[in-house]
Design an enzyme around this catalytic site. Structure first.
Site, PDB file in Angstrom:
ATOM      1  N   GLU A  48      -0.436   1.190  -5.637  1.00 48.78           N
ATOM      2  CA  GLU A  48      -0.182  -0.019  -4.872  1.00 48.78           C
ATOM      3  C   GLU A  48      -0.127  -1.250  -5.771  1.00 48.78           C
ATOM      4  O   GLU A  48      -1.114  -1.573  -6.431  1.00 48.78           O
ATOM      5  CB  GLU A  48      -1.292  -0.194  -3.834  1.00 48.78           C
ATOM      6  CG  GLU A  48      -1.601   1.091  -3.059  1.00 48.78           C
ATOM      7  CD  GLU A  48      -2.899   1.013  -2.276  1.00 48.78           C
ATOM      8  OE1 GLU A  48      -3.279  -0.114  -1.865  1.00 48.78           O
ATOM      9  OE2 GLU A  48      -3.545   2.059  -2.063  1.00 48.78           O
ATOM     10  N   HIS A  69       0.854  -1.204   0.000  1.00 49.87           N
ATOM     11  CA  HIS A  69       0.000   0.000   0.000  1.00 49.87           C
ATOM     12  C   HIS A  69       0.894   1.259   0.000  1.00 49.87           C
ATOM     13  O   HIS A  69       0.839   2.071   0.924  1.00 49.87           O
ATOM     14  CB  HIS A  69      -0.893  -0.047   1.245  1.00 49.87           C
ATOM     15  CG  HIS A  69      -2.070   0.873   1.238  1.00 49.87           C
ATOM     16  ND1 HIS A  69      -2.015   2.179   0.818  1.00 49.87           N
ATOM     17  CD2 HIS A  69      -3.359   0.663   1.624  1.00 49.87           C
ATOM     18  CE1 HIS A  69      -3.202   2.740   0.955  1.00 49.87           C
ATOM     19  NE2 HIS A  69      -4.039   1.835   1.440  1.00 49.87           N
ATOM     20  N   ASP A  84     -10.212   6.061  -5.791  1.00 48.09           N
ATOM     21  CA  ASP A  84      -9.971   4.775  -5.126  1.00 48.09           C
ATOM     22  C   ASP A  84     -10.333   3.683  -6.126  1.00 48.09           C
ATOM     23  O   ASP A  84     -11.465   3.218  -6.175  1.00 48.09           O
ATOM     24  CB  ASP A  84     -10.808   4.676  -3.849  1.00 48.09           C
ATOM     25  CG  ASP A  84     -10.457   3.449  -3.011  1.00 48.09           C
ATOM     26  OD1 ASP A  84      -9.613   2.650  -3.448  1.00 48.09           O
ATOM     27  OD2 ASP A  84     -11.039   3.296  -1.921  1.00 48.09           O
TER      28      ASP A  84
END
Length: 313
Positions: free
Chosen positions: A271, A167, A212
């Site tokens: 990520e 992450h 996201d």
């Protein structure tokens, strides 16, 4: 700083937590906390910090550290029944004094090997036996290399499945001056729209609001171009088909107690991950996921940053 001897030092970090500091001969460095197996710093030979850690990060277990490179295992986000992002980032890891041999491509002399094994309490949460070995290394030119090896050590013959992500929080000058290349035209799952599937447009990704997204079947190389700093991060990955892009933006930033209200302007998470298709291991089987991060000067072409040279190089 150049001319130093490479070193690996175990010392105390914030709130007395153990950390390992890696330094190479040219002065690049990295720091890894044993809590979470968590990389919290990666600096150039000019001592410039390349990772973002929040000024409000709470270095108090079991709360995960906000920033750096948290490890999401055995579950990414809320994709399952466990706590958000699984438990690896909330556990104390040990230094692995006798790791199995690494493939010959790991030429770095500056590295630390960590290991995580389940406790009796962990079995109540996730009833599987495993060995998670993590090597954090400084490579040529101050590159940062993370290699995860996860082995199923179940004695009952049962396989297990997991999702995974590094992450990584990158430090950027101004999120509005950043773009990401290498994810154009790919499908993604939008976590802000109940994981609905979309296809990315043909242009580089830029940022004007919260994002996201889980990009699927991504290339092994992704570039993050910081226009203001004239710097490009190059992310190379192996065994990690997906890539998450995340920035909370202002409203969500204000709602996070361990994140400054305006810090979203100076960070971007990209990520390397395995999420859409969970990894399944039978007893005795091992999975490996590798991440290599480089920071290079951005090249100019007609007044524009030219990451294609980076992506093709």
């Amino acid at each position: 700083m150049a001319g130093e001897k490479p070193s690996v030092e175990l010392c105390k970090g914030i709130n007395g937590l153990d950390k390992v500091v890696l330094r190479d001969a040219l002065g690049s460095s990295a720091e890894v906390y044993l809590f979470g197996g968590h990389v919290t710093s990666w600096r150039t030979d000019h001592r410039e910090e390349l990772l973002f850690v929040s000024n409000k990060a709470i270095f108090k277990p079991p709360k995960a550290i906000r920033g750096g490179i948290p490890i999401c295992f055995p579950q990414f986000s809320s994709h399952g029944n466990l706590e958000q992002h699984g438990f690896a980032r909330n556990k104390f890891w040990s230094i692995d004094t006798d790791p199995p041999p690494f493939p010959s491509d790991s030429s770095s002399k500056t590295f630390v090997d960590l290991i995580l094994k389940p406790t009796d309490d962990d079995f109540k949460i996730w009833p599987h036996s495993y060995e998670f070995r993590l090597r954090v290394a400084l490579g040529l030119g101050g590159d940062l290399l993370l290699t995860s090896r996860i082995r199923n050590t179940n004695a009952d013959g049962k396989p297990f499945s997991f999702t995974f992500a590094y992450h990584t929080y990158f430090s950027v000058s101004d999120i509005s001056e950043v773009r990401v290349e290498g994810l154009e035209t790919l499908d993604y799952l939008d976590n802000l729209k109940e994981r609905e599937r979309f296809t990315e447009q043909g242009d580089a990704i830029t940022f004007e609001s919260g994002v996201d997204k889980i990009y699927l079947s991504t290339p092994t190389k992704i570039a993050i171009i910081d226009h203001e700093k004239k710097r490009t991060f190059v992310l190379r990955k192996d065994g990690l088909p997906d890539a998450v892009v995340w920035n909370p933006w202002d409203r969500k930033a204000k709602a996070m107690p361990d994140f400054g209200d305006d810090e979203y302007k100076h960070m971007l998470c990209v990520e390397a991950a395995a999420i859409e298709k969970p990894i399944t291991l039978k007893p005795g089987e091992e999975w490996k996921g590798r991440l290599e991060l480089s920071a290079v000067p951005s090249s100019y072409c007609s007044g524009q940053l030219d990451p294609r040279k980076v992506l093709q190089g």
